[in-house]
Enzyme design. Structure first.
Site, PDB file in Angstrom:
ATOM      1  N   TYR A  16     -10.885 -21.474  11.449  1.00  0.00           N
ATOM      2  CA  TYR A  16     -11.750 -20.343  11.080  1.00  0.00           C
ATOM      3  C   TYR A  16     -12.052 -20.356   9.584  1.00  0.00           C
ATOM      4  O   TYR A  16     -13.198 -20.203   9.163  1.00  0.00           O
ATOM      5  CB  TYR A  16     -11.052 -19.050  11.480  1.00  0.00           C
ATOM      6  CG  TYR A  16     -11.812 -17.780  11.196  1.00  0.00           C
ATOM      7  CD1 TYR A  16     -12.884 -17.387  11.994  1.00  0.00           C
ATOM      8  CD2 TYR A  16     -11.434 -16.957  10.141  1.00  0.00           C
ATOM      9  CE1 TYR A  16     -13.561 -16.201  11.741  1.00  0.00           C
ATOM     10  CE2 TYR A  16     -12.102 -15.777   9.877  1.00  0.00           C
ATOM     11  CZ  TYR A  16     -13.168 -15.403  10.685  1.00  0.00           C
ATOM     12  OH  TYR A  16     -13.838 -14.231  10.422  1.00  0.00           O
ATOM     13  N   LYS A  69     -15.725 -20.865   7.883  1.00  0.00           N
ATOM     14  CA  LYS A  69     -16.308 -19.855   7.006  1.00  0.00           C
ATOM     15  C   LYS A  69     -16.610 -20.416   5.619  1.00  0.00           C
ATOM     16  O   LYS A  69     -17.576 -20.009   4.964  1.00  0.00           O
ATOM     17  CB  LYS A  69     -15.373 -18.646   6.906  1.00  0.00           C
ATOM     18  CG  LYS A  69     -15.254 -17.855   8.209  1.00  0.00           C
ATOM     19  CD  LYS A  69     -16.611 -17.423   8.741  1.00  0.00           C
ATOM     20  CE  LYS A  69     -16.509 -16.461   9.906  1.00  0.00           C
ATOM     21  NZ  LYS A  69     -17.841 -16.065  10.436  1.00  0.00           N
TER      22      LYS A  69
END
Length: 314
Positions: free
Chosen positions: A175, A179
């Site tokens: 994640y 990002k």
């Protein structure tokens, strides 16, 4: 009666069936935009379960019930061709696309030493590739319009990054990497599309949603009628502003937003510089300059921006 800020414009919001995406779609519609509400509709926040048109249809119906214009799209933005269809559907329905808000994402949390290849690939595919897919077709649409018109056109991209990229997140290497990649995609897109009249910016929202229910499980919601400081409705106004004509001069920026606070994050700056006294560094020379420098810094310290903004989770 004055026109609304987004009157006459059309927008796509991905991942708009729930949480942040829903709040953003409602806000864009409130500001006057016609909205394509995109959501693949899988019930699991890890991207599992049978896809459903329900979430997207419900938000689109909510916008129409409030007097706005909206249609639902249930395609998977991590699929290149379905992303193409999403952009084409907005152009077909409204004559053109003006705003793209990328929000769709999933979680597959695991420590880096335990993560399976599929857990890595699936999160990068939905977050980073999903952002690229829609951006690619929206950018082509704006470039072609600009070439036909012989002048810049109107285009806005708002991408969704995370504080996990800024301050780290031990159990989310996939994640956090996705990002961070989204920030790089955003700044590259901002440089590439500026001459066509298009801006691209990224936000790092902090909000209580299905995706963050574990992170904020210990943070109590206020009693009474006060708005939860972690409500997605705190994030949506910034997205509406970045999508508007008023933000024409805001491009390639990263902003943190939550609970009535917006912080502009600087690009990384050089904190210290050391020059070799010869043609190149030796091992001993590097140890002599870098050893003391890092010995004087707090253990585990990362980007200064994370420290200044108080982004670390206690």
């Amino acid at each position: 009666m004055p026109l609304l800020p987004l009157q006459g414009l059309s927008a796509i919001v991905t991942g708009a069936g729930r949480g942040l995406g829903r709040a953003e779609a409602l806000e864009l519609a409130r500001l006057g935009a016609a909205v394509v509400v995109n959501d693949y509709g899988q019930p699991g926040r890890d991207g599992t379960g049978e896809a459903s048109a329900g979430p997207a249809e419900e938000v689109a119906a909510e916008i129409r019930a409030a007097g706005g214009t909206a249609l639902a799209h249930t395609g998977d933005v991590s699929d290149f061709e379905q992303a193409r269809t999403l952009v084409e559907s907005a152009v077909a329905a409204f004559g053109r696309l003006d705003v793209l808000v990328n929000n769709a994402g999933i979680l597959r949390d695991r420590m880096v030493f335990s993560m399976a290849e599929e857990e890595w690939d699936s999160v990068l595919r939905v977050h980073l590739k999903g952002h690229f897919n829609t951006t690619r077709f929206a950018a082509a649409h704006w470039r072609e319009r600009s070439k036909r018109a012989g002048e810049p056109v109107y285009g806005r991209i708002v991408n969704t990054s995370s504080e996990a990229f800024l301050a780290g997140s031990a159990g989310q290497p996939n994640y956090a990497a996705a990002k961070g990649g989204i920030v790089g995609l955003t700044t590259s897109t901002a440089l590439a599309l500026g001459k066509y009249g298009v801006t691209a910016n990224a936000i790092c929202p902090r909000a209580r949603t299905r995706m963050t229910e574990d992170v904020f499980a210990g943070v109590e919601q206020p009693s009474g009628t006060g708005l939860d400081p972690l409500a997605p409705e705190h994030v949506a106004p910034l997205v509406g502003y970045l999508a508007s004509p008023a933000a024409a001069h805001v491009n390639g920026q990263l902003l943190v937003v939550h609970g009535g606070m917006v912080a502009v994050v600087e690009r990384p700056r050089v904190a210290a510089r050391f020059d070799s006294k010869q043609d190149t560094f030796t091992y001993d020379e590097l140890e002599a300059v870098l050893g003391p420098y890092y010995a004087d810094r707090p253990a585990g310290e990362t980007f200064a921006a994370a420290e200044v903004l108080g982004l670390r989770r206690g």
